[in-house]
Design a protein around this motif. Structure first.
Motif, short mmCIF file in Angstrom:
data_model
loop_
_atom_site.label_atom_id
_atom_site.label_comp_id
_atom_site.label_asym_id
_atom_site.label_seq_id
_atom_site.Cartn_x
_atom_site.Cartn_y
_atom_site.Cartn_z
N VAL A 12 7.52 0.83 4.62
CA VAL A 12 7.39 0.08 5.87
C VAL A 12 8.07 0.89 6.96
O VAL A 12 9.19 1.38 6.76
CB VAL A 12 8.10 -1.29 5.75
N MET A 13 7.39 1.05 8.07
CA MET A 13 8.03 1.71 9.22
C MET A 13 8.20 0.68 10.32
O MET A 13 7.26 -0.02 10.67
CB MET A 13 7.18 2.87 9.70
N SER A 65 21.58 9.88 5.70
CA SER A 65 21.85 9.13 4.47
C SER A 65 20.93 7.91 4.35
O SER A 65 20.43 7.41 5.37
CB SER A 65 23.30 8.65 4.44
N PHE A 66 20.71 7.47 3.13
CA PHE A 66 19.97 6.24 2.88
C PHE A 66 20.95 5.10 2.63
O PHE A 66 22.01 5.31 2.03
CB PHE A 66 19.13 6.37 1.59
N SER A 67 20.59 3.90 3.06
CA SER A 67 21.28 2.70 2.56
C SER A 67 20.43 2.22 1.39
O SER A 67 19.20 2.26 1.45
CB SER A 67 21.30 1.60 3.60
N SER A 99 13.24 2.53 11.92
CA SER A 99 13.73 2.61 10.54
C SER A 99 12.54 2.80 9.60
O SER A 99 11.42 2.40 9.92
CB SER A 99 14.52 1.36 10.14
N VAL A 100 12.82 3.44 8.47
CA VAL A 100 11.80 3.62 7.44
C VAL A 100 12.35 3.04 6.15
O VAL A 100 13.49 3.34 5.75
CB VAL A 100 11.47 5.12 7.22
N VAL A 101 11.56 2.17 5.53
CA VAL A 101 12.02 1.42 4.37
C VAL A 101 11.09 1.72 3.20
O VAL A 101 9.87 1.69 3.35
CB VAL A 101 11.97 -0.10 4.72
N SER A 102 11.68 2.03 2.06
CA SER A 102 10.87 2.29 0.87
C SER A 102 11.33 1.32 -0.22
O SER A 102 12.49 1.36 -0.65
CB SER A 102 11.07 3.75 0.45
N ILE A 103 10.43 0.44 -0.61
CA ILE A 103 10.77 -0.63 -1.57
C ILE A 103 10.17 -0.27 -2.93
O ILE A 103 8.95 -0.09 -3.05
CB ILE A 103 10.22 -1.98 -1.07
#
Ligand SMILES: O=C(O)CCC(=O)C(=O)O
Ligand SMILES: [Fe+2]
Length: 157
Positions: A12-13, A65-67, A99-103
């Motif tokens: 998700v962007m 860094s990634f959270s 933000s870029v989210v990878s689930i």
């Protein structure tokens, strides 16, 4: 682990434009992520907050860094040992934010339930069996929503 074979990934962007009246709205409402683990990359603009001990805590961006967030599936799979994290995004008065989210999780057609080794008479299952179809039914229904999808999967204790 066999259950992860053919696992799913959703990317998700998010782009949050500047907001003239940030106190009247949110960039993203409080929710927990549908999935096992979320990798989240944010730019240098603050906005992400986690709900911790009844307070909203800002996640300060650390460049490069990634959270990593625990998602609903890990909470269900661990039968509540790991808790998925409620989070939200504030609106910003002057700056836009990306933000870029990878689930990452089990395959989309998997039924998610507590790991059998964690369930016995002393530790009964705390969650209903869950699937992607349940999630789609939940988000597309006009029923009044509880706090988040995970709440709707908890068994009465
Ligand atoms: O923009 C962020 O930092 C968080 C986005 C988020 O929570 C989501 O896409 O699920
Ligand atoms: Fe999220």
């Amino acid at each position: 682990m066999e259950m992860f074979r053919g696992g799913s990934q959703l990317m998700v962007m998010n782009c949050y434009p500047p907001c003239p009246q940030p106190n009247l709205t949110l960039g993203m409402s409080p929710h927990s992520d549908y999935g096992f683990l979320t990798l989240l990359l944010q730019d240098n603009v603050e906005g992400l907050q986690l709900h911790h001990e009844e307070k909203w805590v800002t996640v300060h961006p650390v460049p490069g860094s990634f959270s990593v967030n625990v998602g609903d599936h890990l909470e269900i799979f661990s039968n509540g040992r790991y808790r998925s994290v409620l989070h939200r995004v504030l609106a910003n008065h002057t700056k836009s934010r990306v933000s870029v989210v990878s689930i990452h999780s089990f395959p989309f057609d998997a039924t998610v339930r507590p790991w059998a080794e964690l369930v016995d008479e002393a530790n009964p299952s705390l969650y209903r069996d869950t699937s992607f179809a349940c999630f789609m039914d939940y988000i597309s229904s006009s029923e009044p929503k509880r706090k988040n999808f995970l709440e709707s999967r908890k068994l009465p204790s």
